[in-house]
Design a protein around this motif. Sequence first.
Motif, PDB file in Angstrom:
ATOM      1  N   ARG A  15      30.381 -61.086  61.807  1.00 10.00           N
ATOM      2  CA  ARG A  15      31.501 -60.406  62.042  1.00 10.00           C
ATOM      3  C   ARG A  15      31.901 -59.219  61.287  1.00 10.00           C
ATOM      4  NH1 ARG A  15      32.885 -66.020  63.461  1.00 10.00           N
ATOM      5  NH2 ARG A  15      33.610 -66.354  61.107  1.00 10.00           N
ATOM      6  N   ILE A  16      31.663 -59.285  60.033  1.00  5.61           N
ATOM      7  CA  ILE A  16      31.842 -58.311  59.087  1.00  5.61           C
ATOM      8  C   ILE A  16      31.093 -57.209  59.419  1.00  5.61           C
ATOM      9  CG2 ILE A  16      31.358 -57.439  56.667  1.00  5.61           C
ATOM     10  CD1 ILE A  16      32.393 -60.179  55.698  1.00  5.61           C
ATOM     11  N   ALA A  20      32.288 -53.385  60.975  1.00 13.81           N
ATOM     12  CA  ALA A  20      31.898 -52.088  60.412  1.00 13.81           C
ATOM     13  C   ALA A  20      31.066 -51.113  61.218  1.00 13.81           C
ATOM     14  CB  ALA A  20      31.081 -52.499  59.296  1.00 13.81           C
ATOM     15  N   GLY A  21      30.813 -51.623  62.382  1.00 16.60           N
ATOM     16  CA  GLY A  21      29.821 -50.696  63.030  1.00 16.60           C
ATOM     17  C   GLY A  21      28.245 -51.040  63.458  1.00 16.60           C
ATOM     18  N   VAL A  22      27.928 -52.162  63.020  1.00 16.49           N
ATOM     19  CA  VAL A  22      26.465 -52.491  63.270  1.00 16.49           C
ATOM     20  C   VAL A  22      26.616 -52.939  64.806  1.00 16.49           C
ATOM     21  CG1 VAL A  22      24.780 -54.288  62.858  1.00 16.49           C
ATOM     22  CG2 VAL A  22      26.085 -53.174  60.979  1.00 16.49           C
ATOM     23  N   PHE A 237      29.809 -53.026  53.742  1.00 17.23           N
ATOM     24  CA  PHE A 237      29.417 -52.773  54.971  1.00 17.23           C
ATOM     25  C   PHE A 237      30.384 -51.509  55.535  1.00 17.23           C
ATOM     26  CE2 PHE A 237      26.828 -56.303  55.412  1.00 17.23           C
ATOM     27  CZ  PHE A 237      26.091 -55.975  56.353  1.00 17.23           C
ATOM     28  N   THR A 238      31.609 -51.640  55.335  1.00 22.06           N
ATOM     29  CA  THR A 238      32.578 -50.553  55.750  1.00 22.06           C
ATOM     30  C   THR A 238      32.337 -49.359  55.358  1.00 22.06           C
ATOM     31  OG1 THR A 238      34.327 -52.279  55.929  1.00 22.06           O
ATOM     32  CG2 THR A 238      34.942 -50.080  55.969  1.00 22.06           C
ATOM     33  N   ASN A 239      31.974 -49.015  54.171  1.00 20.16           N
ATOM     34  CA  ASN A 239      31.832 -47.728  53.583  1.00 20.16           C
ATOM     35  C   ASN A 239      30.361 -47.227  53.911  1.00 20.16           C
ATOM     36  OD1 ASN A 239      34.297 -47.844  52.214  1.00 20.16           O
ATOM     37  ND2 ASN A 239      33.544 -48.715  50.324  1.00 20.16           N
TER      38      ASN A 239
END
Length: 277
Positions: A15-16, A20-22, A237-239
């Motif tokens: 989910r993370i 994040a865009g995966v 992940f986000t960055n």
Amino acid sequence: MLNLMYITKRPEIARIAEEAGVDWIFVDMEFIGKDCRQGGLDTVQNHHSVKDVANIKAAVRKAKVLVRVNPIHESLAEYPSSKDEIEAVIKAGADILMLPFFKTIEEVEKFIDCVSGRAKTCLLVETPEAAALLEQIVEIPGIDMIHLGLNDMHLALKMKFMFQLLADSSVDKWASIIKTKGIQFGFGGLASLDGGVVPGRMILKEHYRLGSKMVIVSRAFCNTDKIMDLEEVRTIFTNGIAAIRSLESEMSSLLEEDFKNNHEAVCEAIEKIVSNS
């Protein structure tokens, strides 16, 4: 932009990664023969299960679930045959199935027949035998994607470093064959943009130079076996994914000469790594 893949069986990590865009969550069921090929090396050997496929499918909303099944095999002790394994994986919700470590046309045909159009198919070309047959393989109906597995391929070819296959034009040759049939392809893995033995930003530019459409976001990007704090994982992940997407946007304005210069720098870095190993 590239389809980014991340390997995990943990729903909370999936989910993370998705947020994040995966694009694709990669469930890795392959174990047959893998220990013999990679024993003693610092490689990931996951042996996920059909239950993990179902759990990940239930956890994500828009990301596709990609499952690497085992190489084509008959029943092994209590383990099901390829046909039964593929059937179970599709019923569990897999969107894309990946066939690893094949060496013959017959294996590819059996895989495609077992999937029977119920999910997308991805071939993992990671043996010299498969590479030698690539011009014939791309003629087989039912292949949606091909990923070039540089790790096992470089081991089989007795090379010192997997990205040597970028430097010696092997990836260029294979990519050219695949693209003639309009099949999407990708290769290798990607660390963070400033991480990896060859920095990820240089490898990302190689993907664009070659026309790649997919890459695995590697363990070096975020090793969730070592990082236990989910908020730290989320931040990485986000960055990290945002940085990849930002560089992708910048690359749309680069010239052919820019990619050529990057390729030469990649080759120089690889040569230095090999000569020092």
